[in-house]
Design a protein around this motif. Structure first.
Motif, PDB file in Angstrom:
ATOM      1  N   SER A   1       1.007  -1.992   0.239  1.00  0.00           N
ATOM      2  CA  SER A   1       0.194  -0.117   0.100  1.00  0.00           C
ATOM      3  C   SER A   1       1.302   1.521  -0.293  1.00  0.00           C
ATOM      4  N   LEU A   2       0.164   2.183  -0.443  1.00  0.00           N
ATOM      5  CA  LEU A   2       0.987   3.090  -0.675  1.00  0.00           C
ATOM      6  C   LEU A   2       0.039   4.666  -0.578  1.00  0.00           C
ATOM      7  N   ASP A   3       0.373   5.788   0.733  1.00  0.00           N
ATOM      8  CA  ASP A   3      -0.273   6.960   1.216  1.00  0.00           C
ATOM      9  C   ASP A   3       0.106   8.201   0.702  1.00  0.00           C
ATOM     10  N   PHE A   4      -0.707   8.889  -0.529  1.00  0.00           N
ATOM     11  CA  PHE A   4       0.077   9.601  -0.888  1.00  0.00           C
ATOM     12  C   PHE A   4      -1.120  10.864  -1.283  1.00  0.00           C
ATOM     13  N   ASP A   5      -0.871  12.230  -1.231  1.00  0.00           N
ATOM     14  CA  ASP A   5      -1.311  13.570  -0.647  1.00  0.00           C
ATOM     15  C   ASP A   5      -1.719  13.989  -2.155  1.00  0.00           C
ATOM     16  N   VAL A   6      -3.123  14.399  -2.237  1.00  0.00           N
ATOM     17  CA  VAL A   6      -3.707  14.897  -3.169  1.00  0.00           C
ATOM     18  C   VAL A   6      -4.108  16.298  -2.940  1.00  0.00           C
ATOM     19  N   GLU A   7      -3.246  17.775  -3.943  1.00  0.00           N
ATOM     20  CA  GLU A   7      -3.955  18.513  -3.508  1.00  0.00           C
ATOM     21  C   GLU A   7      -4.787  19.836  -3.859  1.00  0.00           C
ATOM     22  N   ALA A   8      -4.975  21.027  -2.910  1.00  0.00           N
ATOM     23  CA  ALA A   8      -6.081  21.433  -4.099  1.00  0.00           C
ATOM     24  C   ALA A   8      -5.200  22.305  -5.391  1.00  0.00           C
ATOM     25  N   ASP A   9      -4.809  22.248  -5.483  1.00  0.00           N
ATOM     26  CA  ASP A   9      -4.345  23.339  -7.141  1.00  0.00           C
ATOM     27  C   ASP A   9      -3.592  21.974  -8.253  1.00  0.00           C
ATOM     28  N   LYS A  10      -3.276  20.484  -7.853  1.00  0.00           N
ATOM     29  CA  LYS A  10      -3.069  20.196  -9.120  1.00  0.00           C
ATOM     30  C   LYS A  10      -3.566  18.352  -8.942  1.00  0.00           C
ATOM     31  N   PRO A  11      -4.453  17.608  -9.967  1.00  0.00           N
ATOM     32  CA  PRO A  11      -4.535  16.397 -10.445  1.00  0.00           C
ATOM     33  C   PRO A  11      -3.640  15.119 -10.164  1.00  0.00           C
ATOM     34  N   VAL A  12      -3.366  14.459  -9.176  1.00  0.00           N
ATOM     35  CA  VAL A  12      -2.586  13.618  -9.008  1.00  0.00           C
ATOM     36  C   VAL A  12      -3.265  12.445  -9.614  1.00  0.00           C
ATOM     37  N   SER A  13      -2.277  11.608 -10.405  1.00  0.00           N
ATOM     38  CA  SER A  13      -2.015  10.325 -11.008  1.00  0.00           C
ATOM     39  C   SER A  13      -1.607   9.258 -10.105  1.00  0.00           C
ATOM     40  N   VAL A  14      -1.654   8.279  -9.889  1.00  0.00           N
ATOM     41  CA  VAL A  14      -1.590   6.628  -9.443  1.00  0.00           C
ATOM     42  C   VAL A  14      -1.508   5.477 -10.809  1.00  0.00           C
ATOM     43  N   GLY A  15      -0.653   4.819 -10.231  1.00  0.00           N
ATOM     44  CA  GLY A  15      -0.772   3.379 -10.770  1.00  0.00           C
ATOM     45  C   GLY A  15       0.602   2.648 -10.517  1.00  0.00           C
ATOM     46  N   LEU A  16       0.069   1.491 -10.784  1.00  0.00           N
ATOM     47  CA  LEU A  16       1.924   0.372 -11.050  1.00  0.00           C
ATOM     48  C   LEU A  16       1.936   0.754 -12.085  1.00  0.00           C
ATOM     49  N   MET A  17       3.861   1.292 -12.424  1.00  0.00           N
ATOM     50  CA  MET A  17       3.969   1.332 -13.673  1.00  0.00           C
ATOM     51  C   MET A  17       5.094   0.599 -13.665  1.00  0.00           C
ATOM     52  N   TYR A  18       5.923   0.623 -14.973  1.00  0.00           N
ATOM     53  CA  TYR A  18       7.735   0.957 -15.165  1.00  0.00           C
ATOM     54  C   TYR A  18       7.899   1.210 -16.086  1.00  0.00           C
ATOM     55  N   LEU A  19       9.017   1.157 -16.117  1.00  0.00           N
ATOM     56  CA  LEU A  19      10.331   1.960 -17.311  1.00  0.00           C
ATOM     57  C   LEU A  19      10.589   1.025 -18.713  1.00  0.00           C
ATOM     58  N   GLY A  20      10.167   1.359 -19.896  1.00  0.00           N
ATOM     59  CA  GLY A  20      10.992   0.543 -20.707  1.00  0.00           C
ATOM     60  C   GLY A  20      11.937  -0.017 -20.681  1.00  0.00           C
ATOM     61  N   ALA A  21      12.730  -0.736 -21.474  1.00  0.00           N
ATOM     62  CA  ALA A  21      13.220  -1.363 -21.557  1.00  0.00           C
ATOM     63  C   ALA A  21      14.329  -1.656 -22.664  1.00  0.00           C
ATOM     64  N   ASP A  22      15.477  -3.111 -22.392  1.00  0.00           N
ATOM     65  CA  ASP A  22      15.434  -3.353 -23.906  1.00  0.00           C
ATOM     66  C   ASP A  22      16.161  -4.818 -23.748  1.00  0.00           C
ATOM     67  N   ARG A  23      15.573  -5.040 -21.935  1.00  0.00           N
ATOM     68  CA  ARG A  23      16.170  -6.548 -21.921  1.00  0.00           C
ATOM     69  C   ARG A  23      15.125  -6.939 -20.758  1.00  0.00           C
ATOM     70  N   PRO A  24      14.799  -8.332 -20.686  1.00  0.00           N
ATOM     71  CA  PRO A  24      13.957  -8.307 -19.910  1.00  0.00           C
ATOM     72  C   PRO A  24      14.137  -8.070 -18.180  1.00  0.00           C
ATOM     73  N   CYS A  25      13.546  -7.328 -17.786  1.00  0.00           N
ATOM     74  CA  CYS A  25      12.717  -7.308 -16.034  1.00  0.00           C
ATOM     75  C   CYS A  25      13.425  -8.162 -15.488  1.00  0.00           C
ATOM     76  N   ALA A  26      14.137  -7.577 -14.006  1.00  0.00           N
ATOM     77  CA  ALA A  26      14.944  -9.155 -13.871  1.00  0.00           C
ATOM     78  C   ALA A  26      13.717  -9.717 -13.002  1.00  0.00           C
ATOM     79  N   VAL A  27      12.505  -9.430 -12.697  1.00  0.00           N
ATOM     80  CA  VAL A  27      11.891 -10.052 -11.720  1.00  0.00           C
ATOM     81  C   VAL A  27      11.174 -10.680 -12.419  1.00  0.00           C
ATOM     82  N   GLY A  28      10.920 -10.774 -13.281  1.00  0.00           N
ATOM     83  CA  GLY A  28      10.281 -11.506 -14.477  1.00  0.00           C
ATOM     84  C   GLY A  28       9.371 -11.382 -14.302  1.00  0.00           C
TER      85      GLY A  28
END
Length: 768
Positions: A150-177
């Protein structure tokens, strides 16, 4: 860091450690907010109950190419709107095929097009998260085992916040499979917390002792009515002692975010600290948020050099020439200045405390001030620069507590130096054979410089100087003239240190210049680039002259191992010995040690462990935990000049581990008094590769046992210092076996350190 994460199940010592500040209570869920959606490369399995993603490049999933690095979603939620501020929690259950480094993260962020910060790379623009939880080999306990995150975070009154399970693209397989997520576990909840400290940090990363501390914070009211709250600053030492300050009352309008400040006292002791804003209710703490900082008058004591580069600055402006520099920088100054403010913020967020500007001056030794903002070419390498630009960047650095340092040489390394010496020919050093002035130059290149044309490569002249010859024009020696240039440059640009490079000061002149700089208010540091390459592998009086009383000593040749296959220090073990020897020679003579580090995160961490200060062009970030943030918080125990190399540690210690570890060359002892010492055992998990270009970590270190033999009258305690998964300190239980004590080292991937605190308390009884 401004992040609140929990991971279960984990060993108890790791629970809730992903947060520097964070709530000290468990809020109720107010409502479930928004529905999740699958990422483009995520598929359903087991009748839709399981989501799977292989974390590999798939054409059409948003990446332009295999080596392009955008934020790609495994699962994500629509942006939380600004009219729904407050604290949120995203939670899920996940498992992976394998353990290891990964670019998979659970995070919240503001998109750049909506006002969020982002980092430009050669492979795309990457947003800077508000809160992040890495889902890699550090956070997963075992392959195939379901875990709750779990991840707690704050949304302030002036910026919309995005949230997700994300990954950065790479040119080789991810080590965790492959990663799998339980679909029913995915939740995004708004928590029942009326007011939060949604953001807080000390204004500066490093404070001098005579400065006033200031904590900047933002408070967010999620409710429909005004709220009056009390907040106070708390300074936390590197032994986790808490020093609260005076509280202040804030009134936060409904559905709004307000900014404020809390003053705090700067600690009297040099060291690394955390400063948090603590939210109070009925005299009790109900939450806190903050970040780390350091206290030292020396710009070298907490030197963390790196961070992202500044566009159109020095080497990044060389291609423009004077004409292009004027068009891109000076003629668009307001836009340029605004963008540099953001670049400075990114540098601060990387925990950079020290920057050195290379080849910034019209001439490195004789022309270090400018009378106008007109652009000029730096004399050594023809970079287009302006006084206006230096003043802007140095000002931004100092506002963040980042020390600006000036690269220079003692003898002229640029074409304008010829004119200075032409007017003072007695300052030329004469060749002992020919009796002619000692100088190396190319007149064709000089003519291009005088025409304002840029030239690449090694284009600078070198002029030998007679430092003691008195000029009939003004009655100055060259050394006095050079020192006056230094002082004037400090007065104009606010330098906090000077570092001499290939043209060092002679040993008889170095103390004179050092004393002149130390007498300034505030004092200015001084350093050299010589090290073992120039001064040898044995202690000498010259080492002492250049290092004592906190000077900086740089080692440059150590970096050649990373791009010369035949370098004698190409193997990791040989490189470590070279690093350790250089650090010991500098520090044992009272100096701080830095080294050019064009290597990787392992070479950086090794440098930190032996009390050094890696000097890369950009930080090589540790994939298992932020080493720079760790060193700012807990690094003083390594960098304290009372911490010295401990020879033959195998005589007092033994390490038993299923995996081989690096430790013997890295052990140090910190002498706090005649009866109190701390023995530091950095433990490194070696990469699979033998040579220094390799960084492949094939598995975690688990169950390692470190046994230590204190002296008979010492009382011993032990604790762990580690950057994994975030900077933390924890007590370790001791097992006693006769005159020895042992600790079991908690699981780690990269590096960790065990500290034995040894105190001879027998004199207390004698005193009674």
């Amino acid at each position: 860091m401004n992040k609140r994460e929990t991971v279960d199940p984990r060993p108890a010592v790791l629970a809730a450690l992903f947060l520097l500040g964070g709530a000290t209570f468990t809020p109720a869920v107010a409502e479930q907010a928004l529905s999740w959606q699958r990422g483009p490369s995520t598929r359903e399995a087991e009748n839709g109950t399981i989501l799977e993603n292989d974390l590999n490049y798939v054409p059409g999933n948003g990446q332009q190419a295999a080596n392009y690095y955008p934020q790609a979603a495994v699962v994500s939620w629509p942006p939380i709107p600004t009219n729904q501020p407050g604290r949120y929690r995203v939670s899920l259950r996940a498992r992976t095929e394998k353990l290891g480094p990964s670019s998979l993260v659970l995070q919240a962020w503001v998109r750049p097009e909506q006002g969020g910060l982002a980092r430009a790379t050669g492979h795309g623009v990457i947003p800077i998260p508000l809160a992040v939880l890495p889902l890699n080999g550090v956070t997963f306990v075992a392959p195939g085992q379901w875990q709750e995150f779990s991840l707690d975070f704050d949304v302030e009154a002036d910026k919309p916040v995005s949230v997700g399970l994300m990954y950065l693209g790479a040119d080789r397989p991810c080590a965790v499979g492959k990663v799998q997520v339980e679909a029913l576990s995915l939740r995004l909840d708004k928590l029942d917390v009326p007011v939060t400290i949604s953001w807080a940090r000390p204004v500066k990363l490093r404070y001098r002792h005579n400065e006033s501390g200031q904590l900047e914070l933002r408070l967010t009211n999620a409710s429909d009515e005004p709220r009056q709250v009390e907040a106070r600053p708390v300074v936390i030492t590197d032994t986790d002692a808490r020093r609260p300050g005076k509280p202040r009352t804030f009134t936060v309008p409904p559905k709004r975010t307000i900014a404020g400040t809390l003053p705090f006292d700067i600690p009297a002791e040099d060291g690394g600290y955390a400063a948090v804003a603590e939210l109070m209710q009925d005299g009790k703490s109900i939450g806190e948020n903050g970040d780390v900082f350091a206290v030292s008058d020396s710009p070298f004591q907490f030197m963390l050099s790196g961070g992202p580069p500044f566009p159109y600055w020095l080497m990044h402006a060389h291609h423009l020439g004077l004409k292009g520099f004027r068009e891109r920088v000076l003629d668009k100054w307001d836009r340029y200045a605004t963008n540099r403010v953001e670049a400075a913020e990114l540098m601060r967020r990387s925990y950079c405390t020290y920057v050195e500007w290379f080849a910034w001056a019209r001439e490195d030794a004789t022309v270090m001030v400018e009378d106008s903002d007109e652009p000029y070419l730096s004399g050594q390498v023809f970079y287009p620069v302006s006084r206006k630009q230096i003043l802007l960047l140095n000002g931004l650095m100092k506002a963040h507590g980042i020390a600006p340092s000036a690269y220079l040489n003692a003898c002229p390394f640029g074409w304008p130096g010829f004119e200075v010496f032409r007017q003072h020919p007695e300052w030329f050093e004469l060749d002992p054979v020919t009796g002619q002035p000692s100088a190396q130059f190319d007149t064709a290149v000089m003519e291009r410089y005088l025409k304002g044309e840029t030239v690449g490569g090694n284009v600078y002249p070198v002029i030998g100087a007679n430092y003691d010859a008195v000029s009939p024009r003004g009655g100055q020696t060259y050394l006095q003239y050079h020192m006056d240039q230094l002082v004037r440059s400090v007065q104009l640009y606010g330098w906090e240190a000077f570092r001499y490079d290939a043209g060092p000061l002679p040993t008889n002149a170095f103390p004179t210049v050092k004393a002149r700089l130390a007498a300034l208010n505030p004092p200015v540091g001084i350093g050299n680039n010589q090290g073992i390459c120039c001064l040898g592998t044995e202690p000498t009086a010259i080492w002492n002259v250049y290092c004592r009383d906190g000077s900086l000593m740089m080692e440059e040749d150590i970096t050649f191992a990373f791009y010369r296959a035949t370098d004698p220090h190409r193997r990791w073990l040989d490189w470590i010995d070279y690093l350790r020897r250089g650090s010991h020679l500098a520090r044992s003579n009272g100096g701080h040690y830095t080294f050019i580090n064009n290597g990787n995160w392992i070479s950086s961490a090794l440098g930190y462990a032996v009390g050094g200060h890696p000097h890369p062009y950009q930080f090589h970030k540790n994939p298992f935990g932020d080493s720079e943030r760790f060193m700012l918080r807990y690094g003083f125990i390594f960098w304290d000049l009372r911490t010295r190399m401990l020879a033959e540690p195998e005589k007092i210690a033994q390490v038993v581990s299923a995996r081989p570890l690096w430790w013997k060359p890295l052990v140090s002892q910190r002498a706090l008094s005649a009866k109190h010492r701390q023995v530091l055992f950095p433990l490194f998990n070696p990469p699979a590769e033998e040579e220094v270009v390799g960084t492949t970590i094939t598995g975690a270190v688990e169950g390692a046992v470190l046994t230590f033999a204190p002296t008979p009258k010492e009382t011993v305690s032990a604790w762990l210092l580690t950057p994994e998964p975030v900077a933390r300190r924890m007590e370790l239980p001791l097992t006693r076996n006769g005159d020895r004590v042992s600790v079991t080292v908690p699981r780690f991937w990269g590096w960790t350190t065990v500290v034995f605190d040894c105190e001879n308390k027998s004199w207390f009884k004698w005193n009674r």
